[in-house]
Design a protein around this motif. Structure first.
Motif, mmCIF file in Angstrom:
data_model
loop_
_atom_site.group_PDB
_atom_site.id
_atom_site.type_symbol
_atom_site.label_atom_id
_atom_site.label_comp_id
_atom_site.label_asym_id
_atom_site.label_seq_id
_atom_site.Cartn_x
_atom_site.Cartn_y
_atom_site.Cartn_z
ATOM 1 N N ILE A 117 3.300 12.120 -3.527
ATOM 2 C CA ILE A 117 3.435 10.667 -3.483
ATOM 3 C C ILE A 117 3.355 10.197 -2.046
ATOM 4 C CG2 ILE A 117 4.937 8.700 -4.004
ATOM 5 C CD1 ILE A 117 6.239 10.440 -6.164
ATOM 6 N N SER A 119 4.070 6.674 0.043
ATOM 7 C CA SER A 119 4.707 5.372 -0.169
ATOM 8 C C SER A 119 5.070 4.726 1.156
ATOM 9 C CB SER A 119 5.962 5.530 -1.033
ATOM 10 O OG SER A 119 6.926 6.290 -0.341
ATOM 11 N N HIS A 123 6.985 0.173 -1.554
ATOM 12 C CA HIS A 123 6.336 0.548 -2.810
ATOM 13 C C HIS A 123 5.493 1.812 -2.667
ATOM 14 C CE1 HIS A 123 3.318 -1.830 -0.685
ATOM 15 N NE2 HIS A 123 2.419 -1.203 -1.402
ATOM 16 N N VAL A 124 5.099 2.360 -3.817
ATOM 17 C CA VAL A 124 4.247 3.546 -3.860
ATOM 18 C C VAL A 124 2.803 3.116 -3.608
ATOM 19 C CG1 VAL A 124 3.358 5.381 -5.350
ATOM 20 C CG2 VAL A 124 5.767 4.777 -5.436
ATOM 21 N N TRP A 127 -0.714 8.454 -5.549
ATOM 22 C CA TRP A 127 -0.146 9.740 -5.919
ATOM 23 C C TRP A 127 -1.267 10.665 -6.333
ATOM 24 C CZ3 TRP A 127 0.418 5.222 -8.503
ATOM 25 C CH2 TRP A 127 -0.211 5.116 -9.741
#
Length: 179
Positions: A117, A119, A123-124, A127
């Motif tokens: 991931i 980020s 927020h992300v 991925w």
């Protein structure tokens, strides 16, 4: 608006309404020699209903037993309805032109493999699923993003090598929790 009438699957003749069964309209062929009877199916409505219950289950609103009770089927049937819905691909399209000041990257191991991931504090960004945290896996993750000013990571060699290869001018900071 004119009513949409199905055609007979046997003789392709016109069909007329012939009552209801399980709240669905039944149709009978007007041709007296054919006389076939059927119900029309709306797979789009069924799929929407299954997805609504699936979404409620996944987000924690209903347990699987409650979904089964509301759908008036067994829990085993609900599992069968939900099985293809687990495979829906979630969009993963980050803005390749947006430059972030700082991003965090890390891997989380699950029964399905490793989820990498990237980020920001808010927020992300993106991925990537892989088997292990390798240079190739991190390259796949980071190639979707523009070079940030700084990357915070857990200290894995695969991540450092990928960052140095893709973004030679980006600063690397080791996470204090992982140190």
């Amino acid at each position: 608006m004119p009513e949409i009438r199905p055609r007979c699957p046997l003789c392709t003749g016109e069909m007329k309404k012939n009552g209801k069964r399980n709240a669905r309209t039944r149709w009978r062929c007007k041709n007296t020699t054919c006389g076939i009877s059927e119900q029309t199916h709306r797979p789009d409505i069924t799929a929407k209903r299954h997805f609504t219950y699936f979404h409620n289950h996944v987000t924690g609103i209903y347990p699987i037993t409650e979904c089964a009770r509301l759908m008036k089927v067994s829990t085993r049937t609900v599992y069968r309805y939900f099985e293809p819905l687990w495979l829906i691909e979630i969009p993963n399209n980050p803005d390749k032109h947006r430059i972030h000041d700082q991003i965090f990257i890390d891997g989380t191991y699950t029964a399905a493999g490793c989820l990498l991931i990237a980020s920001t504090p808010d927020h992300v960004l993106c991925w990537h699923w892989c088997k292990q945290e390798t240079t190739h896996s991190y390259t796949q993750l980071l190639s979707k993003l523009a070079a940030p000013l700084c990357v915070v990571l857990d200290g894995g060699q695969g991540a450092q090598a990928a960052i140095k290869k893709l973004w030679p001018n980006t600063l690397i900071q080791r996470c204090l929790i992982h140190a």
